[in-house]
Design a protein around this motif. Structure first.
Motif, short mmCIF file in Angstrom:
data_model
loop_
_atom_site.label_atom_id
_atom_site.label_comp_id
_atom_site.label_asym_id
_atom_site.label_seq_id
_atom_site.Cartn_x
_atom_site.Cartn_y
_atom_site.Cartn_z
N VAL A 1 -2.67 2.12 -14.66
CA VAL A 1 -4.11 2.05 -14.91
C VAL A 1 -4.38 1.86 -16.40
O VAL A 1 -5.24 1.07 -16.79
N ASN B 1 -3.80 -1.70 -17.30
CA ASN B 1 -4.89 -2.56 -16.83
C ASN B 1 -6.10 -2.47 -17.75
O ASN B 1 -6.73 -3.48 -18.09
N VAL C 1 -0.49 -1.12 -7.30
CA VAL C 1 -1.48 -0.09 -7.01
C VAL C 1 -0.98 0.76 -5.85
O VAL C 1 -0.45 0.25 -4.87
N ASN D 1 -8.87 8.60 -20.33
CA ASN D 1 -8.07 8.64 -19.11
C ASN D 1 -6.64 9.07 -19.37
O ASN D 1 -6.02 9.74 -18.54
N GLU E 1 -6.46 -5.24 -9.65
CA GLU E 1 -6.64 -4.11 -8.74
C GLU E 1 -8.04 -4.27 -8.18
O GLU E 1 -9.02 -3.97 -8.85
N ILE F 1 -11.53 3.48 -13.28
CA ILE F 1 -11.76 2.11 -12.83
C ILE F 1 -13.25 1.86 -12.58
O ILE F 1 -13.80 0.82 -12.94
N ASP G 1 -8.00 8.44 -11.83
CA ASP G 1 -7.74 7.03 -12.13
C ASP G 1 -8.84 6.14 -11.56
O ASP G 1 -9.31 5.20 -12.21
N GLN H 1 -5.02 10.74 -8.96
CA GLN H 1 -5.38 9.38 -8.56
C GLN H 1 -6.89 9.21 -8.47
O GLN H 1 -7.41 8.13 -8.75
N ARG I 1 0.51 7.33 -14.68
CA ARG I 1 -0.79 6.84 -15.13
C ARG I 1 -0.69 5.50 -15.86
O ARG I 1 -1.69 4.90 -16.21
#
Length: 598
Positions: free
Chosen positions: A489, A492, A334, A377, A527, A350, A346, A343, A486
Motif C-alpha cells: 500500500v 502504491n 492485493v 499510514n 488496486e 486507499i 490500509d 488491513q 504494509r
C-alpha cells in the motif's frame, strides 16, 4: 465524543418484553446499560442493550462474542451475562446486578487524591493479572470497561467484545476487524513486526490511567488512521507535567506502560504490580537502596527486560561495508480478503487517497497530500520523496511530524547535502531495487551525549525494472522495522505521489477526479477499489443497522434479489465475505458518516 452516564427513568424510551426498565446507569452512542425488574418475579437485573443504528450489526456481534466467551471463563471479578435475547434486530444481555461505576464515572464522582492512585492502580492491575493468568487477552481496556465498587473498591471487568484466548490469537493472527482506536496499542495497528500479547493490554491500561490522571488523552487525533499514527509516532507529554499532583514515580510507571516498543514496557501485569509495590516502599521511607532499585527498574535498566515471552527476531541481514542492512522484496499483489484491523487501516488510506483527487488541487498539492498520507499510514515521523534529475537525485517533497501535526513542503535539494539520510540504504535500494531498512541512531537534541534510536527505510519505486524514485522514511521511537505487510500500500501511494508530481498539471488533478481507480501505479496496474454507489451505501447502512435482506428490500422498495446483487457488489469492493465484516470496515473508514467514538 465522551461517554456519559444518564440517571433517569427510561421506561418511556425503551420497552423490552418481560422487563420493566428502572433507570439507566450507562449510555454511549452504541449501548444502553440499565437496571430492570423481571415483570413476573420483580427480581432486579442488569441489562446491556444494543442501540438501533448504523453500528447495530457490529455491536450485536460483540455482545454475542462476549456471552459465548465469558460462559467458558471461570473467574471472579467479571460482569458475566446470564442470558441473552434478540429483540427487534438488537441483542440484549442480562446480568446479575453489580452495583459499581465505570472508572471514568468514579473519577468524576469521587475526589481521587494522590494517595488513592496507588490503591486503585493495584486493584485494577491485580484483576487484569488474574485474567492474563487464564491466558486471556482483553483487548478493550479503557475507563469505561473497568468497574469499581465504591463501598469495597473491588474491580470488575466488562467489555469482552474483542477478548481472545492467547493461543487462539497466535493461531489466527490479528483477526479483529474493528476495535477502539483510541486505546489500541501500536502493534495492534499492524505497522510493527510485533505480536499482540499481554503487553498490548498493558499499553491500553496505560492510556486509561493517563486519561484519568491528566483529565485528557495523551494524543489528539481524529479517525482510526490518525489514531494509529499517534500511537506509533507521537510521544506523549510526561504525565507529571500535565498534572503536578501525580507523583513523578507514578508518572514514570504510566509512561513506561505507554512505551512504543513492547520490549520497553513491563513484561506483565505482575511486573507493574511489583513496581507499584516498590513505590509503596519508597513512600514508607525504606532507604536510598530501594529508591535506586526503583529508578533502575522504572527506566528499564541497561539490559532488555526479561519478558518471559518469545523474543522478537529479525530477518536475516547482509553486510554492506560497515553497516548491517535488511533487504526485502515487496510485491504489489492485493490481499484477496480483508480479515484484520491492519488491513482495514490500509483500506482507509486507499479511501483517503481517492478523496485527495476530489479536492481540486494541482499536481504538486496532491503529491504533498499523498506524502502526508504515506507518513500517517506507515507510522513514520519523517518521509522524503527522492526523484532523479540530470543524473542527480533530489529530495522533492518532505513530510514530517511537527508539533503533533504532519506538515509537508516542496523542495529541490541534492541528497548529498541533505541531513540525516543513510547513504548506504539509498545505494542498496538503487543497486538491488529492493527495500532497505536498518536501525537508526542519532544524537538527542535535548540532552548532551544522549542518543535516540529508531528505524530508517528506503523503498525504490520501480516500474518496468527501472527505479523512478525513492521513498525514504524514519521513525525514531522504535528500533523495530516497518512491517513488510504494509509495503504494497505504501508503494502504491508513493507511486501516486510521483505520478502527480511529474505531471505538474492542474488539468491532471481535474481529470483524476473522474477516475474510478482508487490507487493507480506507474505501470498501469491498479488496486481497484471502486467507490460504492449511492444505492450500495444505502444498502450497507441498512445492513449495519441489522436489517435482513427482506427488510432492506421493503425499506428501499426493491426486490430481495436486487438487494442480493448490491450485497455481492459491496463484498467485492470491500473484499469481504460476510455482512458483519462489511459493516465493521464501513464504520472504521467512515463510509457510514457516523459520529466517531472520540
Amino acid at each position: 465524543m465522551r461517554y456519559i452516564t444518564v440517571k433517569k427513568d427510561c421506561s418511556v424510551m425503551i420497552n423490552i418484553p418481560g422487563y420493566s426498565i428502572i433507570r439507566t446507569v450507562y449510555e454511549d452512542s452504541y449501548l444502553l446499560v440499565a437496571f430492570a425488574a423481571l415483570e413476573q418475579t420483580s427480581k432486579q437485573v442488569l441489562l446491556k442493550i444494543v442501540k438501533s443504528g448504523r453500528s447495530t450489526t457490529i455491536e450485536n456481534a460483540k455482545l454475542i462474542h462476549e456471552f459465548n466467551f465469558l460462559s467458558e471463563l471461570d473467574m471472579k471479578g467479571l460482569l458475566k451475562p446470564t442470558s441473552y435475547m434478540n429483540f427487534k434486530n438488537v441483542m440484549v444481555l442480562e446480568y446479575e446486578p453489580i452495583y459499581a461505576s465505570t472508572l471514568r464515572d468514579y473519577w468524576s464522582m469521587v475526589a481521587v487524591t494522590p494517595d488513592m492512585y496507588i490503591h486503585i492502580m493495584k486493584n485494577v492491575v491485580t484483576r487484569l493479572q488474574e485474567l492474563h493468568d487464564r491466558q486471556v487477552l482483553h483487548l478493550n481496556i479503557r475507563p469505561d470497561t473497568l468497574l469499581i465498587q465504591r463501598h469495597t473498591d473491588e474491580v470488575f471487568l466488562t467489555g469482552f467484545g474483542y477478548a481472545v484466548q492467547m493461543n487462539e490469537r497466535k493461531e489466527q493472527g490479528q483477526s479483529s476487524l474493528e476495535g477502539n482506536p483510541v486505546y489500541m496499542s501500536p502493534e495492534q495497528t499492524g505497522r510493527m513486526d510485533y505480536p499482540v500479547d499481554v503487553r498490548s493490554d498493558i499499553y491500553s491500561l496505560g492510556m486509561a490511567f493517563y486519561e484519568l490522571f491528566a483529565s485528557r488523552l495523551p494524543f489528539k487525533a481524529r479517525g482510526a488512521l490518525d489514531w494509529a499514527h499517534a500511537h506509533l509516532a507521537r510521544q506523549p507529554v510526561p504525565l507529571y507535567e500535565t498534572n503536578q499532583m501525580v507523583p513523578p514515580i507514578i508518572s514514570d510507571i504510566v509512561m513506561k506502560m505507554l512505551a512504543k516498543n513492547p520490549d520497553n514496557r513491563y513484561p506483565s501485569m505482575k511486573a507493574v504490580l511489583e513496581q507499584l509495590g516498590e513505590h509503596t516502599l519508597l513512600e514508607n521511607g525504606n532507604g536510598s537502596a530501594a529508591r535506586e532499585k526503583w529508578r533502575i527498574n522504572a527506566s528499564g535498566g541497561n539490559d532488555p527486560p526479561n519478558t518471559g515471552l518469545p523474543m522478537h527476531t529479525k530477518d536475516i541481514t547482509f553486510s554492506r561495508g560497515d553497516h548491517h542492512v535488511q533487504a526485502q522484496r515487496t510485491t504489489l499483489v492485493v490481499t484477496d480478503n480483508i480479515v484484520s484491523y491492519p488491513q482495514v487501516l490500509d483500506l482507509a488510506a486507499i479511501v483517503q487517497a481517492s478523496e485527495i483527487f476530489a479536492d481540486h488541487m494541482n499536481g504538486e498539492q496532491i503529491a504533498e497530500q499523498f506524502m502526508k498520507l504515506i507518513i500517517q499510514n506507515a507510522g513514520a515521523q519523517r518521509g522524503l520523496l527522492i526523484i532523479p534529475s540530470h543524473n542527480q537525485w533530489y529530495v522533492n517533497i518532505e513530510a514530517k511530524l511537527e508539533s503533533h501535526a504532519i506538515v509537508s513542503s516542496l523542495q529541490h535539494i541534492p541528497i548529498d547535502t541533505y541531513p540525516y539520510i543513510r547513504r548506504e540504504l539509498v545505494a542498496g535500494a538503487l543497486q538491488d531495487k529492493m527495500i532497505m531498512q536498518a536501525a537508526e541512531t542519532r544524537e538527542a537534541s535535548l540532552a548532551a551525549g544522549s542518543k535516540i534510536s529508531g528505524t530508517a527505510l528506503c523503498m525504490p519505486i520501480v516500474s518496468r525494472n527501472e527505479v523512478h524514485a525513492l521513498l525514504y522514511m524514519e521513525n525514531l521511537l522504535t528500533t523495530e522495522y516497518f512491517a513488510a505487510e504494509r509495503f504494497h500500500v505504501i508503494n502504491n501511494l508513493a507511486s501516486q505521489a510521483l505520478f502527480v508530481l511529474k505531471s505538474r498539471s492542474s488539468a491532471f488533478a481535474v481529470g483524476a477526479q473522474h477516475d474510478n481507480d482508487r490507487v493507480m501505479e506507474l505501470d498501469g496496474q491498479a488496486e481497484v477499489q471502486r467507490a460504492l454507489t449511492t444505492r450500495e451505501q444505502e444498502v450497507l447502512k441498512l445492513v449495519s443497522e441489522g436489517l435482513s435482506n427482506k427488510e432492506i428490500a421493503a425499506t428501499l422498495t426493491v426486490t430481495s434479489e436486487t438487494v442480493k446483487t448490491h450485497l455481492k457488489n459491496i463484498f467485492e469492493k470491500l473484499k469481504v465475505d460476510r455482512r458483519m465484516k462489511a459493516a465493521a470496515i464501513a464504520k472504521t473508514i467512515g463510509l457510514l458518516d457516523e459520529e466517531e467514538r472520540r
